[in-house]
Scaffold this active site. Structure first.
Site, mmCIF file in Angstrom:
data_model
loop_
_atom_site.group_PDB
_atom_site.id
_atom_site.type_symbol
_atom_site.label_atom_id
_atom_site.label_comp_id
_atom_site.label_asym_id
_atom_site.label_seq_id
_atom_site.Cartn_x
_atom_site.Cartn_y
_atom_site.Cartn_z
ATOM 1 N N ASP A 94 -1.561 2.037 2.391
ATOM 2 C CA ASP A 94 -0.520 1.874 1.394
ATOM 3 C C ASP A 94 0.499 0.895 1.984
ATOM 4 O O ASP A 94 0.471 0.597 3.184
ATOM 5 C CB ASP A 94 0.117 3.234 1.095
ATOM 6 C CG ASP A 94 1.295 3.120 0.154
ATOM 7 O OD1 ASP A 94 1.161 2.466 -0.889
ATOM 8 O OD2 ASP A 94 2.363 3.686 0.473
ATOM 9 N N ASP A 146 4.496 0.364 0.884
ATOM 10 C CA ASP A 146 5.870 0.835 1.081
ATOM 11 C C ASP A 146 5.877 2.289 1.533
ATOM 12 O O ASP A 146 5.268 3.150 0.903
ATOM 13 C CB ASP A 146 6.668 0.687 -0.214
ATOM 14 C CG ASP A 146 8.159 0.620 0.029
ATOM 15 O OD1 ASP A 146 8.570 0.575 1.208
ATOM 16 O OD2 ASP A 146 8.929 0.611 -0.942
#
Length: 238
Positions: free
Chosen positions: A22, A24
């Site tokens: 992922d 952020d």
């Protein structure tokens, strides 16, 4: 589990054929920038920014807007405003501890990896440029799939891009948001949950395989038979 989480599990080694990150909350922390961004958007669409922020992390902006401002829920608008975010608030983002060294180690071994994010391509490329991270060969963004996390479509696409769609159990997903953790698990991958943006209880409730504070707990220790071995230290005692 008590009021004080115990990150005290002994080091554990595990080997993987590929890695899906992922963005952020996993590679970077742009929370201050996101808060400013949604305050700006909130004024634009006439919605209390705090209402947006309660549910926006780890979810695609277009999915948030479909609920709160359907007239703005189009890729042209979302890509435009997200592309402006790193330009306007570049100084408000920092690296997640351990992220750069882990990525550098994987790239040094030519291990397959990709970023799988709820952000748009302009947002991701903007942050990678601002913080001088390498652009991955493989990228899955908000525009790539019809349904965002917790739907596993994004991670299934990530597996395909790595050529590992038939070996999901040999791929590690690294995530911070419960929606993303659930998406990774639903795709059949092993998942490390980071406690960088949500509470320990929220991360644990998504049922990742390991829970760590950040990526300083994850390091590459070897490579053999086409797999990279990592060591996970100081994981949560559940």
């Amino acid at each position: 589990m008590g009021s004080q989480p115990s990150y005290s599990l002994p080091p554990e080694k595990a080997s993987f054929s590929g890695f899906l990150f992922d963005m952020d909350g996993t590679i970077i922390d742009s929370t201050p920038a996101i808060v400013k961004h949604w305050h700006t958007i909130g004024k634009d669409i006439g919605v209390d920014p705090e209402t947006i922020l309660q549910t926006s992390h780890g979810r695609r902006s277009i999915d948030v807007l479909k609920i709160l401002a359907p007239e703005k829920a189009n890729w042209e608008y979302v890509a435009k405003v997200e592309g402006q975010l790193p330009q306007r608030y570049g100084d408000d983002a920092t690296e997640i501890p351990g992220a750069r060294s882990l990525l550098d180690a994987l790239m040094a071994l030519s291990s397959p990896w990709a970023i799988v994010t709820s952000g748009t391509k302009p947002l991701v490329s903007g942050w990678l440029d601002v913080l001088k991270f390498a652009m991955p060969k493989h990228l899955v963004t908000a525009e790539s799939v019809e349904n965002g996390k917790p739907d596993p479509a994004c991670y299934l696409m990530g597996l395909e891009k790595l050529g590992l769609q038939d070996a999901a159990g040999d791929v590690l997903v690294l995530e911070d948001a419960p929606a993303g953790i659930r998406a990774g698990k639903a795709a059949g991958c092993k998942v490390i949950g980071l406690v960088t943006s949500h509470t320990v209880e929220q991360v644990v409730s998504a049922k990742p395989d390991w829970v760590v504070r950040d990526l300083e707990s994850v390091r590459v220790v070897g490579q053999a038979d086409g797999k990279v071995t990592i060591e996970i230290s100081n994981a949560l005692q559940q």
